[in-house]
Design an enzyme around this catalytic site. Sequence first.
Site, mmCIF file in Angstrom:
data_model
loop_
_atom_site.group_PDB
_atom_site.id
_atom_site.type_symbol
_atom_site.label_atom_id
_atom_site.label_comp_id
_atom_site.label_asym_id
_atom_site.label_seq_id
_atom_site.Cartn_x
_atom_site.Cartn_y
_atom_site.Cartn_z
ATOM 1 C CG ASP A 257 -43.722 -9.491 -2.885
ATOM 2 O OD1 ASP A 257 -42.931 -11.020 -3.948
ATOM 3 O OD2 ASP A 257 -44.977 -9.577 -4.255
ATOM 4 C CE LYS A 268 -46.836 -16.266 -3.470
ATOM 5 N NZ LYS A 268 -47.801 -15.781 -2.322
HETATM 6 O O1 MRU Z 1 -48.805 -13.643 -3.919
HETATM 7 P P1 MRU Z 1 -47.834 -13.161 -5.725
HETATM 8 O O2 MRU Z 1 -48.392 -14.128 -6.845
HETATM 9 O O3 MRU Z 1 -48.868 -11.947 -5.873
HETATM 10 O O4 MRU Z 1 -46.552 -13.558 -5.569
HETATM 11 C C1 MRU Z 1 -45.610 -12.710 -6.402
HETATM 12 C C2 MRU Z 1 -44.533 -13.411 -5.764
HETATM 13 O O5 MRU Z 1 -44.336 -13.637 -4.954
HETATM 14 C C3 MRU Z 1 -43.806 -12.731 -7.233
HETATM 15 O O6 MRU Z 1 -42.135 -13.367 -6.708
HETATM 16 C C4 MRU Z 1 -42.990 -11.113 -6.953
HETATM 17 O O7 MRU Z 1 -43.881 -11.034 -6.561
HETATM 18 C C5 MRU Z 1 -41.852 -11.276 -7.261
HETATM 19 S S1 MRU Z 1 -42.396 -11.001 -9.185
HETATM 20 C C6 MRU Z 1 -41.513 -10.229 -10.036
#
Ligand code: MRU
Length: 370
Positions: A257, A268
Site C-alpha cells: 500500500d 495488509k
Molecule cells: O484493505 P485492502 O483490501 O484495500 O488491502 C489491500 C492490500 O493490502 C493489498 O495487498 C495492497 O493494496 C496492494 S494491491 C496491489
Amino acid sequence: MKSILDYETVSLIDEDDALEIIDQTLLPGKIEIIRLHTAKEIWDAIYLLQVRGAPAIGVSAGMGLYLLMKHSKAQSYDEFMKELDEKSDYLNSSRPTAVNLSWALKRMKAHVEKVYAKMSPRDGVSGSFSDAVRPKLIDEMRDECQRIKQEDIDVCRRIGEYGVTLVKDGDGILTHCNAGQLCACKYGTATAPMYLAHEKGYNIKVYCDETRPLLQGARLTAFELHSAGIDTTLLCDNMSASLMKSGAVNVIFTGCDRVAANGDAANKIGTSMVALAAKRYGVPFYICAPTSTIDINTPTGADINIEQRKPEEVTEMWYKERMAPEGINVYNPAFDVTDNELIAGIVTEYGILHAPYDEAIRKLFSEIKK
Ligand code: MRU
C-alpha cells in the site's frame, strides 16, 4: 460462462456520470456490478472496501474526482481549483494508508494546472472561463483518469514480466491478502508473476493466506486464481509458517500500500509475520509495487499512517453469530509495516530493486524524472 476475470474492477460510465465497480464485499458468493454517482457513494465504496487494493483505489479516486467536477459551475479558474481541492480532500479522507489514493488525486490536479498554464490567450483560447476554459479542463480530467487506468494495466503487466523471472516451473508461491486483478485493473501486482507463469505453461502451485479479518485472500485471491485455472490452495493465516517449514513454498509475492523511501513496506495486516517466517525458513519474500506506491516523501515505515478499523470486523463480521465477548477490546489495524531487511526485492514496472533500498529508490526516481 463469464468468470470474475472477465469483469472490469473499475470503469468510468461517462454517459451515466457514474463509476462502475464490482462490489467486492459480496464476492465470491455474488458478482454484483454497482454504479456510484455521488461523492458520498464513492467515499463509502472506498471506505467499505467495495472497491479496494491500492491501484484500484487510485483509479477510482481519479475517475471519481473527474465525475465530481464534470458538472462544475465554477466561474473562474480559482473557483474551479478551490472546488477541486475540496472534493479531492474529501475523497482522500476515505482511507489513509494506500498512497495511490492521494497520488492519483494529486496527479489529476497537476494535470489541470499544466493544461491551464498552457491555455494563455495568446495560444488562441478565447471566450469566457465557463464557455471555453472549464469544458476543456473537464475534458482533460476525463482523459487523465482514463490514462491512469490504462497505465495501471501496462504497469502490472511489466511487474509480472520482471516478477516471473523469479519463478521456476514447479514452484510453490505464497501470497497474502489480494493484490490480484481485483485490486488493480488487470493482472494485479503480486499475482502478475503468477498469471504470467501460468501463461508460460509453468506448473505452479499458489498458496493464499485467508487474510483475517476481511478475508481478501479467501474471498478474492483464491477466487480469481482458481477461476483462472491456477492450482490454488487456501490456508489460514496462522498456517503459513508451518507451510514454509515443510518446504512447499519457494517464493513469496505480496502487494503493498505504501513503500517508504527506505524500503519499509506497508501492506495488509499479517504481511510482516509472513516476511519474518520467510526469513527464518530461507524463502525469498518480494514486494510487488508500482512506482505510484513508492512514497519518497515518507522517510520510513514508522511515518506511515496505519488505518485502524472497526472492532466488528474482528468480532462478528462473516460469522453467523458474534464470536467474541461483548465489550471486549479489539486491536484491528488494517496494515502493518514489513521492515526493509526482510524484503528480498521490490518488483516495480522498471525492474527489481534490491537493498540498500534508500539508494535504489532514489536512483530509480531520479532516472524516471529524466
Ligand atoms: O484493505 P485492502 O483490501 O484495500 O488491502 C489491500 C492490500 O493490502 C493489498 O495487498 C495492497 O493494496 C496492494 S494491491 C496491489
